[in-house]
Design a protein around this motif. Structure first.
Motif, short mmCIF file in Angstrom:
data_model
loop_
_atom_site.label_atom_id
_atom_site.label_comp_id
_atom_site.label_asym_id
_atom_site.label_seq_id
_atom_site.Cartn_x
_atom_site.Cartn_y
_atom_site.Cartn_z
N TRP A 307 -3.21 12.67 -6.78
CA TRP A 307 -3.56 11.92 -5.58
C TRP A 307 -4.19 10.58 -5.95
CZ3 TRP A 307 -3.12 11.71 -0.39
CH2 TRP A 307 -4.09 11.05 0.35
N GLU A 308 -5.05 10.58 -6.93
CA GLU A 308 -5.76 9.36 -7.32
C GLU A 308 -4.81 8.34 -7.92
OE1 GLU A 308 -8.38 12.66 -6.80
OE2 GLU A 308 -6.64 12.45 -8.13
N ALA A 309 -3.71 8.80 -8.53
CA ALA A 309 -2.77 7.88 -9.17
C ALA A 309 -1.73 7.32 -8.21
CB ALA A 309 -2.07 8.60 -10.33
N THR A 310 -1.80 7.68 -6.94
CA THR A 310 -0.84 7.20 -5.95
C THR A 310 -0.90 5.68 -5.84
OG1 THR A 310 -1.12 9.25 -4.69
CG2 THR A 310 -0.07 7.41 -3.56
N ASP A 311 0.27 5.06 -5.77
CA ASP A 311 0.36 3.60 -5.64
C ASP A 311 0.15 3.22 -4.17
OD1 ASP A 311 0.96 0.91 -5.62
OD2 ASP A 311 2.73 1.09 -6.90
N TRP A 312 -1.11 3.18 -3.74
CA TRP A 312 -1.42 2.92 -2.34
C TRP A 312 -1.04 1.50 -1.91
CZ3 TRP A 312 -1.99 6.81 0.69
CH2 TRP A 312 -2.49 8.02 0.19
N ALA A 313 -1.07 0.56 -2.82
CA ALA A 313 -0.66 -0.81 -2.47
C ALA A 313 0.81 -0.83 -2.08
CB ALA A 313 -0.92 -1.75 -3.64
N GLN A 314 1.64 -0.10 -2.83
CA GLN A 314 3.06 -0.04 -2.49
C GLN A 314 3.27 0.68 -1.16
OE1 GLN A 314 5.53 1.89 -5.42
NE2 GLN A 314 7.43 1.38 -4.37
N ILE A 315 2.50 1.73 -0.92
CA ILE A 315 2.62 2.45 0.35
C ILE A 315 2.21 1.54 1.50
CG2 ILE A 315 1.64 4.34 1.70
CD1 ILE A 315 1.69 6.05 -0.77
N CYS A 316 1.17 0.72 1.32
CA CYS A 316 0.77 -0.23 2.36
C CYS A 316 1.91 -1.19 2.68
CB CYS A 316 -0.45 -1.02 1.91
SG CYS A 316 -2.01 -0.14 2.05
N THR A 317 2.57 -1.68 1.66
CA THR A 317 3.70 -2.60 1.87
C THR A 317 4.82 -1.92 2.63
OG1 THR A 317 3.17 -3.80 -0.18
CG2 THR A 317 5.40 -4.04 0.70
N LEU A 318 5.12 -0.70 2.27
CA LEU A 318 6.19 0.04 2.95
C LEU A 318 5.83 0.32 4.40
CD1 LEU A 318 7.16 2.50 0.07
CD2 LEU A 318 8.61 0.70 1.04
N TYR A 319 4.56 0.65 4.67
CA TYR A 319 4.15 0.89 6.06
C TYR A 319 4.19 -0.39 6.88
CZ TYR A 319 2.91 5.81 6.12
OH TYR A 319 2.97 7.19 6.13
N ALA A 320 3.88 -1.52 6.25
CA ALA A 320 3.99 -2.79 6.97
C ALA A 320 5.45 -3.06 7.34
CB ALA A 320 3.44 -3.92 6.10
N MET A 321 6.37 -2.76 6.43
CA MET A 321 7.80 -2.90 6.73
C MET A 321 8.23 -1.92 7.82
SD MET A 321 9.17 -3.22 2.78
CE MET A 321 10.91 -3.26 3.27
N LEU A 322 7.72 -0.69 7.74
CA LEU A 322 8.06 0.31 8.74
C LEU A 322 7.53 -0.08 10.12
CD1 LEU A 322 9.28 3.08 9.41
CD2 LEU A 322 7.13 4.13 8.67
N GLU A 323 6.33 -0.64 10.15
CA GLU A 323 5.76 -1.06 11.43
C GLU A 323 6.58 -2.19 12.06
OE1 GLU A 323 1.22 -0.69 12.89
OE2 GLU A 323 1.57 -2.06 11.21
N HIS A 324 7.21 -2.99 11.23
CA HIS A 324 8.09 -4.05 11.74
C HIS A 324 9.42 -3.46 12.22
CE1 HIS A 324 9.93 -8.01 12.10
NE2 HIS A 324 10.97 -7.55 11.39
N ALA A 325 9.95 -2.49 11.46
CA ALA A 325 11.26 -1.91 11.80
C ALA A 325 11.18 -0.93 12.96
CB ALA A 325 11.84 -1.22 10.57
N ALA A 326 10.11 -0.14 13.02
CA ALA A 326 9.98 0.90 14.05
C ALA A 326 8.52 1.01 14.45
CB ALA A 326 10.51 2.23 13.54
N PRO A 327 8.00 0.02 15.18
CA PRO A 327 6.58 0.04 15.54
C PRO A 327 6.24 1.22 16.43
CG PRO A 327 7.75 -1.66 16.78
CD PRO A 327 8.71 -1.14 15.76
N GLY A 328 5.02 1.72 16.26
CA GLY A 328 4.56 2.83 17.08
C GLY A 328 3.19 3.26 16.61
#
Length: 435
Positions: A307-328
């Protein structure tokens, strides 16, 4: 034959039975009633006589005869009764059909999905009909999944069937021009079916593996039929990567184990490899849709050794893209966790607080659970404890209730409170339905 074995048989065979009936009679409601009659007959006869060599052929034969009887009893539909009688002779189902005439499971499942996703229906009705016809769930189970009274769900299903009847819906593939919209709806439905199986919305167990596997089976078949549809592939990858964590999500007592504490050695490496390979094939092609983005987020979690080694910065970027593609709001809520992990709680907490302005999100247990998690990370123990307790009160899933109450009690330094009784749970669900 046990009730569980009968239920398993019904879930396995119901798409075939409905498909066989709908090929000869277009009314979904009539076919459901006839199929239910056949299932009740099976419960009586199979217990004494044993399961027949071909349960599917037996169910189709009995349901077909019930359908003919029902049609004959309704004089207003005399013409339809004649058509059914002509199309199907009395001895048509006296023996199992040859292999080359047997209905294909995937064909029937997909056709039922496309029929249930008719554009004349609301999305909620599409999901409910699919759960009933494709997944073999009863009205009470579907009502529990939607957190509504059984009577309300029965009325919703009845209205949906009437709408299909009025729209002249037929058990056949829609025109090519209608397929894109239908496929999009089918993907939404399959994802919701999978999600309900992965985390049951109510009851004393967290998982319903029959639902997750059926959703994957149908999505895999849909991907095989339209291999160039990258969102279908993305949905399949998402389900595979998510299901890979299934066995690690509960402990020996059936209680929830959060992602941060799961034993990752128990994750299914083959499912992870398959889901990742699908993503590597479709992502470069573009454009990237919401299921591909959600699958990419799941892949980042799958690749992290801890869990500690998760690339949270990359996940943030992907969620920003997801929020643009399918906001909710659900996407925003997940992004709040990622932002909190990557950039600190002082940036994640305001995102959650803003969602509380939405009445629907304020009533949703997960909003308060996420808020509690972020508050706990920020060190605000008292407010976190209250948020965990509120999330537990709003939750109809007993395993999740126990987990949330345990978190609240741990923060308070007190013994874990016992979970609510079944009567209290019913009262809580009723109270939420009235609000």
């Amino acid at each position: 034959m046990t009730a569980g074995a009968l239920e398993d048989a019904w879930r396995r065979e119901s798409p075939h039975v409905f498909g066989a009936l709908l090929r000869r009679h277009d009314d979904l409601g009539d076919c459901e009633d006839a199929a239910q009659d056949a299932m009740e007959a099976a419960a009586r006869q199979w217990e004494s006589d044993g399961v027949p060599e071909d349960p599917r052929a037996w169910l189709i034969r009995v349901a077909s005869r019930r359908l003919i009887d029902r049609t004959r009893a309704d004089r207003a539909r005399a013409a339809r009764e004649e058509a059914v009688a002509v199309a199907q002779s009395a001895d048509a189902f006296t023996a199992p059909a040859p292999d080359d005439e047997r209905p294909d499971a995937a064909d029937d499942g997909l056709l039922l999905l496309l029929l249930c996703c008719h554009p004349s229906l609301s999305r909620a009705s599409q999901v409910a009909l699919t759960l009933r016809a494709v997944s073999g769930l009863g009205t009470a189970e579907i009502a529990a999944a939607f957190l509504v009274p059984e009577r309300t769900m029965a009325q919703r299903l009845s209205r949906a069937r009437a709408t299909l009847r009025s729209a002249g819906a037929r058990f056949q593939l829609p025109a090519p021009s209608a397929l894109p919209d239908r496929v999009a709806a089918v993907l939404d439905v399959l994802h919701l079916v999978f999600s309900e199986g992965y985390t049951r919305s109510a009851g004393d167990t967290l998982l319903d593996t029959a639902l997750t596997r059926e959703a994957i089976r149908l999505t895999r078949e849909l991907s095989r039929r339209i291999p160039t549809h990258d969102e279908v592939a993305g949905a399949l990858a998402l389900m595979l990567l998510t299901r890979a964590r299934e066995t690690a999500r509960t402990d020996g007592a059936g209680d929830l184990v959060p992602l941060a504490r799961q034993d990752r050695s128990r994750w299914d490496a083959e499912l992870i490899a398959e889901g990742t390979a699908i993503l590597e094939r479709v992502l470069p092609r573009g454009p990237v849709g919401r299921f591909q983005l959600q699958a990419a987020i799941a892949a980042v979690h799958a690749e992290a050794p801890t869990w500690e080694a998760t690339d949270w910065a990359q996940i943030c970027t992907l969620y920003a893209m997801l929020e643009h593609a399918a906001p909710g709001p659900a996407v925003t809520l997940n992004r709040a966790v990622a932002v909190g992990m990557a950039h600190g709680t002082e940036r994640g907490l305001p995102i959650v607080e803003e969602l509380l302005a939405d009445p629907a999100m304020r009533r949703h247990h997960r909003t308060h659970a996420v808020r509690a998690h972020v508050l706990e990370m920020a060190g605000d123990r008292d407010e976190a404890r209250r948020a965990y307790a509120r999330a537990a009160r709003l939750n109809a899933s007993l395993p999740e209730q126990r987990y949330l109450n345990a978190r609240a009690s741990r923060i308070a330094g007190q013994p874990t409170r016992s979970t609510a009784s079944p009567e209290q749970n019913r009262a809580m669900r009723a109270a939420r339905n009235e609000n």
